[in-house]
Design a protein around this motif. Structure first.
Motif, PDB file in Angstrom:
ATOM      1  N   LEU B  66       0.833  -1.209   0.000  1.00 57.88           N
ATOM      2  CA  LEU B  66       0.000   0.000   0.000  1.00 57.88           C
ATOM      3  C   LEU B  66       0.865   1.255   0.000  1.00 57.88           C
ATOM      4  O   LEU B  66       0.581   2.228  -0.703  1.00 57.88           O
ATOM      5  CB  LEU B  66      -0.917   0.031   1.226  1.00 57.88           C
ATOM      6  N   ARG B  67       1.923   1.220   0.798  1.00 56.18           N
ATOM      7  CA  ARG B  67       2.780   2.407   0.897  1.00 56.18           C
ATOM      8  C   ARG B  67       3.520   2.685  -0.401  1.00 56.18           C
ATOM      9  O   ARG B  67       3.755   3.832  -0.762  1.00 56.18           O
ATOM     10  CB  ARG B  67       3.763   2.256   2.061  1.00 56.18           C
ATOM     11  N   ALA B  68       3.891   1.618  -1.104  1.00 57.22           N
ATOM     12  CA  ALA B  68       4.545   1.815  -2.405  1.00 57.22           C
ATOM     13  C   ALA B  68       3.535   2.361  -3.412  1.00 57.22           C
ATOM     14  O   ALA B  68       3.841   3.254  -4.201  1.00 57.22           O
ATOM     15  CB  ALA B  68       5.132   0.499  -2.892  1.00 57.22           C
ATOM     16  N   LEU B  69       2.315   1.835  -3.335  1.00 59.69           N
ATOM     17  CA  LEU B  69       1.275   2.259  -4.263  1.00 59.69           C
ATOM     18  C   LEU B  69       0.960   3.749  -4.092  1.00 59.69           C
ATOM     19  O   LEU B  69       0.764   4.472  -5.067  1.00 59.69           O
ATOM     20  CB  LEU B  69       0.023   1.413  -4.022  1.00 59.69           C
ATOM     21  N   THR B  70       0.954   4.233  -2.838  1.00 56.78           N
ATOM     22  CA  THR B  70       0.624   5.631  -2.596  1.00 56.78           C
ATOM     23  C   THR B  70       1.822   6.549  -2.734  1.00 56.78           C
ATOM     24  O   THR B  70       1.681   7.755  -2.604  1.00 56.78           O
ATOM     25  CB  THR B  70       0.050   5.815  -1.183  1.00 56.78           C
ATOM     26  N   MET B 101      -6.259   6.592   1.248  1.00 54.95           N
ATOM     27  CA  MET B 101      -5.853   5.529   2.169  1.00 54.95           C
ATOM     28  C   MET B 101      -6.379   5.818   3.571  1.00 54.95           C
ATOM     29  O   MET B 101      -6.392   6.964   4.010  1.00 54.95           O
ATOM     30  CB  MET B 101      -4.319   5.469   2.166  1.00 54.95           C
ATOM     31  N   VAL B 102      -6.776   4.763   4.278  1.00 54.75           N
ATOM     32  CA  VAL B 102      -7.136   4.866   5.699  1.00 54.75           C
ATOM     33  C   VAL B 102      -6.059   4.125   6.475  1.00 54.75           C
ATOM     34  O   VAL B 102      -5.728   2.986   6.154  1.00 54.75           O
ATOM     35  CB  VAL B 102      -8.520   4.237   5.964  1.00 54.75           C
ATOM     36  N   PHE B 103      -5.519   4.798   7.482  1.00 55.16           N
ATOM     37  CA  PHE B 103      -4.384   4.223   8.193  1.00 55.16           C
ATOM     38  C   PHE B 103      -4.829   3.325   9.333  1.00 55.16           C
ATOM     39  O   PHE B 103      -5.982   3.349   9.767  1.00 55.16           O
ATOM     40  CB  PHE B 103      -3.485   5.342   8.728  1.00 55.16           C
ATOM     41  N   GLN B 104      -3.854   2.571   9.815  1.00 51.75           N
ATOM     42  CA  GLN B 104      -4.140   1.571  10.834  1.00 51.75           C
ATOM     43  C   GLN B 104      -4.553   2.177  12.174  1.00 51.75           C
ATOM     44  O   GLN B 104      -5.568   1.824  12.740  1.00 51.75           O
ATOM     45  CB  GLN B 104      -2.881   0.713  11.017  1.00 51.75           C
ATOM     46  N   ASP B 105      -3.744   3.116  12.656  1.00 53.41           N
ATOM     47  CA  ASP B 105      -3.944   3.588  14.023  1.00 53.41           C
ATOM     48  C   ASP B 105      -4.622   4.959  14.014  1.00 53.41           C
ATOM     49  O   ASP B 105      -3.988   5.959  13.696  1.00 53.41           O
ATOM     50  CB  ASP B 105      -2.580   3.683  14.719  1.00 53.41           C
TER      51      ASP B 105
END
Lengths: 314, 269
Positions: B66-70, B101-105
């Motif tokens: 996900l981080r690479a995609l964004t 994106m929606v983050f984990q925390d």
């Protein structure tokens, strides 16, 4: 009848205002901001010592503004027949100095100079430090290396010695003294700002705003600065005492304010010659420096409690 | 004429090309001896409107994709396409209008000094929207928060409410693809269900494509149609949720994973 009506409506506007400020659900952006300020003020008010510091500083500002109205004499008028009068003598509440000038008036006018120094240093040093620190911390890489080594160079100079060299090069005078102090005061701010930026820049909320397409400038100014400013403000207020003392020290060495101007440090230097026989000449401006420094420290302590995000909402 | 052609072309692309194509993607961190290969030549496709889950243990490289995609991680190799467009090293504003994106925390993904109103209005103004006031109120009602939450600060909100704000922020640019990085793992169980239902409803209402990362198979099973199982940076198997429920997996690691998450239920029976 009319009178009581007026006072009743006055009371109701005050309670109305309070209810507006305490509203659980603010109706507008403006109300939300006002309410946040109001609650911050309530919290600050409960810290008595910080409030005392703030009151002293407000008094200092008022004294500086209304100096011509408050001072009983012209601070520059010499009267050699009245020199070194003790405290409480007629017309001279705090006595006179070696040239017969009224000490109280000189101290009142001196508040202007002190405020001028404080304001100028507070405008230059933390802003420069914040800029250098956050840019270095956020951009990283070469920018970081260059800016931080520059900071190291400035940090390595002893403050008073660099100020001395600077004043010696540019000539004595209050502006040069302020510049010299500001030039030596910014590196610690840059260090603090960079350290804070490093912890902030990798956080999820910065990633989130990056994903909205925000550029580095917007992220630094709108997202990183608000989080750094709290610790910087506290640091400034704690440093202010040192800055006043450094300015006084330069004045004492004859490198700050020039003789006729009633700068507190210069006044102490002047009174030093008579300190055993006429102690009040040096003591009174010393007490003024002490009071203002203490006020800044108390205020800084209170602001730290208020601005620390970790203590919010508790 | 060319205009018509263009429209026809985009029509064709949206119906036939996948929303997300990942082809031979590798992501690494560090270099030299410290180099860690977080993702090793991953391949998968997401049709428009699909919901796809990436599952695996922590450290298996799910979030890294996900981080690479964004564009948050820049050290990658391979091909990534979003709605038919190749992604380069830099992401355009247009990209962020399509992908959010929606983050984990939720405790870490909201600026501690910005109120809900500031967060949403900044997002909206960055995407050049007009009538920001109305949009904020609509976003808040969309995610199940009333307008009374508009001027609250993060510390005045619960974990579930914060995650709703984070979802509102992700929805603000009206994206077509939502990346969900373990959106419920930091929340307690009853709140997890609320957020999952909210995500299900939003997907139906706004025709969103979901790419979700989770280590919780129940969560993925609730929200996704297909899952990819990752182990040590590699995608070992892609299977449908029905197959997953019936334990019809071919790869031993997937079987292991399914066993370990279902084993508890079985013993009870």
């Amino acid at each position: 009848m009319n009178n009581s009506n007026a006072s009743a409506s006055g009371a109701s506007t005050i309670t109305g205002l309070r209810a507006w400020l305490n509203a659980e659900v603010p109706g507008s952006r403006w109300q939300a901001r006002a309410s946040a300020w109001y609650h911050g003020w309530l919290e600050f008010k409960s810290n008595r010592l910080a409030l005392l510091g703030l009151l002293i500083l407000i008094a200092l500002v008022l004294i500086a503004i209304f100096a011509p109205l408050l001072s009983p004499h012209d601070p520059y008028t010499q009267n050699l027949s009245n020199r070194l009068l003790p405290m409480g003598s007629e017309g001279h509440l705090l006595g006179t100095d070696s040239l017969g000038r009224d000490l109280l008036s000189r101290m009142i006018y001196g508040a202007r100079i002190t405020l001028y120094i404080v304001a100028l240093v507070a405008l230059i040093a933390p802003v420069a430090g914040l800029l250098v620190g956050t840019v270095a911390g956020y951009l990283g890489g070469w920018t970081d290396t260059v800016l931080m080594r520059l900071t190291d160079i400035f940090l390595a100079f002893p403050r008073l010695v660099l100020a001395l060299a600077f004043v010696a090069a540019l000539g004595a005078g209050i502006e040069n003294a302020v510049l010299a102090i500001a030039l030596t005061a910014w590196p610690p701010y840059a260090r603090i700002a960079r350290a804070e930026t490093l912890t902030i820049r990798s956080s999820d909320y910065i990633s989130a705003v990056k994903l909205q397409g925000a550029g580095a400038f917007r992220i630094i100014v709108k997202h990183i600065w608000p989080l750094c400013i709290a610790s910087l403000i506290v640091r400034i207020t704690l440093d202010m005492a040192g800055i006043i003392l450094a300015a006084a020290g330069l004045g004492f060495l004859g490198l700050g304010a020039r003789p006729p101007s009633p700068e507190w440090g210069a006044m102490i230097a002047d009174g030093r010659r008579f300190i055993l026989d006429h102690w009040w000449v040096a003591t009174m401006p010393g007490l003024a420096i002490f009071t203002v420094s203490l006020a800044f420290n108390l205020l800084g302590d209170g602001l730290r409690d208020l601005l620390d995000p970790k203590s919010q909402g508790k | 004429m060319s205009e018509i052609n263009h429209v026809r072309n985009t029509d064709a692309t949206t119906s036939s090309t996948p929303a997300i194509e990942i082809d031979n993607l590798s992501v690494w961190f560090g270099h030299g001896h410290d180099r860690v290969d977080a993702v090793k030549s991953a391949n998968f496709n997401l049709p428009t409107g699909a919901s796809f889950g990436l599952v695996g243990e922590s450290g298996s490289g799910k979030s890294t994709i996900l981080r690479a995609l964004t564009g948050l991680v820049k050290t990658w190799q391979g091909t990534m396409r979003v709605n038919g467009h190749d992604l380069g090293k830099k992401r355009s504003k247009d990209f962020y209008k399509q992908v959010q994106m929606v983050f984990q925390d939720p405790y870490a993904s909201l600026h501690p000094r910005h109120s809900v109103d500031q967060v949403l209005s900044e997002t909206l103004s960055l995407h050049k929207f007009k009538n920001i006031n109305d949009r904020i109120e609509k976003l808040l009602t969309d995610v199940g928060l009333g307008p009374q939450f508009r001027f609250r600060y993060p510390h005045q909100l619960s974990g579930g409410q914060r995650q709703r704000v984070a979802i509102a922020r992700a929805l603000a640019p009206e994206p077509s693809i939502l990346l969900l990085d373990e959106p419920t793992s930091a929340l307690d169980v009853s709140v997890q269900a609320e957020i999952l239902n909210l995500l299900t409803d939003l997907r139906e209402e706004q025709n969103l494509t979901y790419l979700m990362v989770s280590h919780n198979l129940a969560v993925v099973g609730h929200l996704c149609e297909n899952i990819a199982v990752m182990q040590n940076g590699e995608i070992v198997e892609i299977l449908s949720v029905e197959d997953m429920r019936e334990l019809k997996s071919t790869h031993p690691y997937t079987q292991n994973l399914l066993q370990s998450s279902l084993g508890f239920v079985r013993e009870e029976c």
